[in-house]
Design a protein around this motif. Structure first.
Motif, mmCIF file in Angstrom:
data_model
loop_
_atom_site.group_PDB
_atom_site.id
_atom_site.type_symbol
_atom_site.label_atom_id
_atom_site.label_comp_id
_atom_site.label_asym_id
_atom_site.label_seq_id
_atom_site.Cartn_x
_atom_site.Cartn_y
_atom_site.Cartn_z
ATOM 1 N N ARG A 1 32.036 114.663 -63.180
ATOM 2 C CA ARG A 1 32.925 115.355 -64.112
ATOM 3 C C ARG A 1 32.545 115.043 -65.565
ATOM 4 O O ARG A 1 32.494 115.936 -66.398
ATOM 5 C CB ARG A 1 34.381 114.960 -63.844
ATOM 6 C CG ARG A 1 35.358 115.794 -64.663
ATOM 7 C CD ARG A 1 36.805 115.529 -64.290
ATOM 8 N NE ARG A 1 37.048 115.811 -62.885
ATOM 9 C CZ ARG A 1 37.642 114.981 -62.046
ATOM 10 N NH1 ARG A 1 38.072 113.807 -62.436
ATOM 11 N NH2 ARG A 1 37.833 115.328 -60.792
ATOM 12 N N ALA A 2 32.248 113.790 -65.850
ATOM 13 C CA ALA A 2 31.875 113.405 -67.220
ATOM 14 C C ALA A 2 30.599 114.111 -67.666
ATOM 15 O O ALA A 2 30.514 114.614 -68.791
ATOM 16 C CB ALA A 2 31.700 111.892 -67.310
ATOM 17 N N ALA B 1 34.984 108.084 -55.462
ATOM 18 C CA ALA B 1 35.702 108.123 -56.739
ATOM 19 C C ALA B 1 34.730 108.035 -57.906
ATOM 20 O O ALA B 1 34.846 108.784 -58.884
ATOM 21 C CB ALA B 1 36.725 106.992 -56.807
ATOM 22 N N MET B 2 33.740 107.149 -57.812
ATOM 23 C CA MET B 2 32.750 107.001 -58.880
ATOM 24 C C MET B 2 31.906 108.263 -58.998
ATOM 25 O O MET B 2 31.618 108.732 -60.096
ATOM 26 C CB MET B 2 31.868 105.780 -58.603
ATOM 27 C CG MET B 2 30.771 105.568 -59.624
ATOM 28 S SD MET B 2 31.372 105.192 -61.280
ATOM 29 C CE MET B 2 31.746 103.467 -61.114
ATOM 30 N N LEU C 1 32.051 106.008 -69.898
ATOM 31 C CA LEU C 1 31.414 107.313 -69.686
ATOM 32 C C LEU C 1 30.620 107.757 -70.900
ATOM 33 O O LEU C 1 29.585 108.396 -70.772
ATOM 34 C CB LEU C 1 32.470 108.362 -69.331
ATOM 35 C CG LEU C 1 33.088 108.204 -67.954
ATOM 36 C CD1 LEU C 1 34.154 109.259 -67.724
ATOM 37 C CD2 LEU C 1 32.032 108.273 -66.867
ATOM 38 N N THR D 1 32.706 111.365 -58.230
ATOM 39 C CA THR D 1 33.519 112.422 -58.842
ATOM 40 C C THR D 1 33.674 112.190 -60.346
ATOM 41 O O THR D 1 33.532 113.104 -61.150
ATOM 42 C CB THR D 1 34.908 112.469 -58.167
ATOM 43 O OG1 THR D 1 34.713 112.711 -56.773
ATOM 44 C CG2 THR D 1 35.783 113.555 -58.751
ATOM 45 N N TYR D 2 33.956 110.955 -60.704
ATOM 46 C CA TYR D 2 34.157 110.540 -62.093
ATOM 47 C C TYR D 2 32.897 110.804 -62.931
ATOM 48 O O TYR D 2 32.949 111.405 -64.005
ATOM 49 C CB TYR D 2 34.494 109.046 -62.038
ATOM 50 C CG TYR D 2 34.884 108.354 -63.288
ATOM 51 C CD1 TYR D 2 36.032 108.672 -63.986
ATOM 52 C CD2 TYR D 2 34.110 107.286 -63.760
ATOM 53 C CE1 TYR D 2 36.405 107.972 -65.125
ATOM 54 C CE2 TYR D 2 34.469 106.580 -64.884
ATOM 55 C CZ TYR D 2 35.621 106.932 -65.568
ATOM 56 O OH TYR D 2 35.971 106.233 -66.682
#
Length: 124
Positions: free
Chosen positions: A19-20, A12-13, A105, A15-16
């Motif tokens: 994406r940012a 999850a981290m 982010l 991907t997060y």
């Protein structure tokens, strides 16, 4: 375009963060462990290695040390949720920036921009 190799074992981290950074205009290749990052460092030019410190098989500090041998022009930045690990990282890889979790982010993007001396690409 600036190329970032992201090594983060939490899906999850990973991907997060990917994406940012992509939204901010960076090219990001993401892997789930240090051992998966090594062949990519050997094959391609990356401007930045963004690595979690605590990962299975090979921690981020060892990965950064190997990166310095394989791709000495690649800058290194660590992310970690452990304060004691931050102190170890600053001793063993003094040129590397360490960003402690949790962080916004926007803070991550600002640190990457600082490393490369760029203005904001996008607002997060």
């Amino acid at each position: 375009m600036i190329r970032i190799l992201l090594a983060e074992d939490e899906e999850a981290m990973r991907t997060y963060l990917a994406r940012a950074l992509q939204n901010a205009g960076y090219e990001v290749i993401a892997v789930d462990r240090g051992t998966a990052a090594l062949p990519l460092l050997e094959m391609g030019e990356f401007d930045l290695l963004l690595s979690d410190i605590v990962m299975p098989e090979m921690d981020g500090i060892e990965l950064a040390q190997r990166c310095a041998e394989i791709s000495p022009k690649t800058k290194v930045m660590f992310i970690t949720g452990f304060a004691a690990v931050t102190l170890k990282a600053s001793r063993e890889a003094p040129q590397a920036k360490v960003l402690s979790k949790p962080f916004h982010l926007r803070d991550l993007v600002m640190e990457v921009e600082r490393i490369f001396g760029q203005q904001a690409h996008a607002s997060i």
